[in-house]
Design a protein around this motif. Sequence first.
Motif, PDB file in Angstrom:
ATOM      1  N   GLU A  84       0.379   3.997   0.917  1.00  0.00           N
ATOM      2  CA  GLU A  84       0.159   5.035   2.053  1.00  0.00           C
ATOM      3  C   GLU A  84       0.870   4.673   3.244  1.00  0.00           C
ATOM      4  O   GLU A  84       1.006   5.555   4.152  1.00  0.00           O
ATOM      5  CB  GLU A  84      -1.324   4.853   2.135  1.00  0.00           C
ATOM      6  CG  GLU A  84      -2.450   5.473   1.328  1.00  0.00           C
ATOM      7  CD  GLU A  84      -3.740   5.473   1.497  1.00  0.00           C
ATOM      8  OE1 GLU A  84      -4.309   5.117   2.906  1.00  0.00           O
ATOM      9  OE2 GLU A  84      -4.768   6.020   0.726  1.00  0.00           O
ATOM     10  N   TYR A 124      -1.820  -5.228   4.094  1.00  0.00           N
ATOM     11  CA  TYR A 124      -0.805  -4.335   3.670  1.00  0.00           C
ATOM     12  C   TYR A 124      -0.475  -3.925   2.077  1.00  0.00           C
ATOM     13  O   TYR A 124       0.368  -3.327   1.529  1.00  0.00           O
ATOM     14  CB  TYR A 124       0.469  -4.454   4.421  1.00  0.00           C
ATOM     15  CG  TYR A 124       0.335  -4.645   5.795  1.00  0.00           C
ATOM     16  CD1 TYR A 124       0.040  -3.305   6.629  1.00  0.00           C
ATOM     17  CD2 TYR A 124       0.311  -5.914   6.545  1.00  0.00           C
ATOM     18  CE1 TYR A 124       0.010  -3.581   8.049  1.00  0.00           C
ATOM     19  CE2 TYR A 124       0.068  -6.038   7.947  1.00  0.00           C
ATOM     20  CZ  TYR A 124      -0.187  -4.969   8.613  1.00  0.00           C
ATOM     21  OH  TYR A 124      -0.391  -4.892   9.952  1.00  0.00           O
ATOM     22  N   THR A 125      -1.162  -4.874   1.198  1.00  0.00           N
ATOM     23  CA  THR A 125      -0.838  -5.121  -0.135  1.00  0.00           C
ATOM     24  C   THR A 125      -1.988  -4.742  -0.791  1.00  0.00           C
ATOM     25  O   THR A 125      -3.251  -4.728  -0.528  1.00  0.00           O
ATOM     26  CB  THR A 125      -0.384  -6.548  -0.637  1.00  0.00           C
ATOM     27  OG1 THR A 125      -1.443  -7.439  -0.176  1.00  0.00           O
ATOM     28  CG2 THR A 125       0.943  -6.829   0.033  1.00  0.00           C
ATOM     29  N   VAL A 126      -1.742  -3.884  -2.058  1.00  0.00           N
ATOM     30  CA  VAL A 126      -2.563  -3.520  -2.996  1.00  0.00           C
ATOM     31  C   VAL A 126      -2.739  -4.249  -4.278  1.00  0.00           C
ATOM     32  O   VAL A 126      -3.803  -4.160  -4.983  1.00  0.00           O
ATOM     33  CB  VAL A 126      -2.868  -1.917  -3.279  1.00  0.00           C
ATOM     34  CG1 VAL A 126      -2.792  -1.301  -1.852  1.00  0.00           C
ATOM     35  CG2 VAL A 126      -1.292  -1.619  -3.782  1.00  0.00           C
ATOM     36  N   ASN A 184       0.856  -1.204   0.098  1.00  0.00           N
ATOM     37  CA  ASN A 184      -0.004  -0.192   0.169  1.00  0.00           C
ATOM     38  C   ASN A 184       0.873   1.287   0.018  1.00  0.00           C
ATOM     39  O   ASN A 184       1.828   1.474   0.856  1.00  0.00           O
ATOM     40  CB  ASN A 184      -0.712   0.045   1.239  1.00  0.00           C
ATOM     41  CG  ASN A 184      -1.741   1.032   1.498  1.00  0.00           C
ATOM     42  OD1 ASN A 184      -1.734   2.263   0.737  1.00  0.00           O
ATOM     43  ND2 ASN A 184      -2.983   0.700   1.854  1.00  0.00           N
ATOM     44  N   LYS A 238       6.598   0.225   5.869  1.00  0.00           N
ATOM     45  CA  LYS A 238       7.028  -0.746   4.623  1.00  0.00           C
ATOM     46  C   LYS A 238       8.022  -1.733   5.220  1.00  0.00           C
ATOM     47  O   LYS A 238       8.115  -2.978   4.718  1.00  0.00           O
ATOM     48  CB  LYS A 238       7.389   0.067   3.324  1.00  0.00           C
ATOM     49  CG  LYS A 238       6.162   0.444   2.759  1.00  0.00           C
ATOM     50  CD  LYS A 238       6.450   1.337   1.451  1.00  0.00           C
ATOM     51  CE  LYS A 238       5.409   2.117   0.739  1.00  0.00           C
ATOM     52  NZ  LYS A 238       5.810   2.551  -0.548  1.00  0.00           N
TER      53      LYS A 238
END
Length: 101
Positions: A13, A90-92, A11, A19
């Motif tokens: 953001e 946490y991933t897009v 993500n 990260k």
Amino acid sequence: MVKHIILWTLNPELSEEEKARVKAGIKAGLEGLVGKVPGLLEVTVHIDGRLASSNADVMLDSTLDSPESLKGYAVHPEHVAVANGKVRPYTVQRSCLDFEI
């Protein structure tokens, strides 16, 4: 034998510190599944050395002993726990390549 390769984009953001924490958690969680998931022979999660030309943040490179083991890995409770707790929130984006070797 089967190779199971996944690429994730985190993500955007998330801060750089977040990260780094997330990538370390993904690495520890997935690499820790060897010996716990039947048929999962090797796992390497690449989180460092990313070049600017990349469009993904994390790579899973895993080897399983058969296509049936890959199916079992997908639903194994310990794998699902790592995926739901350390990866999906946490991933897009996710890309997958599975192939026999």
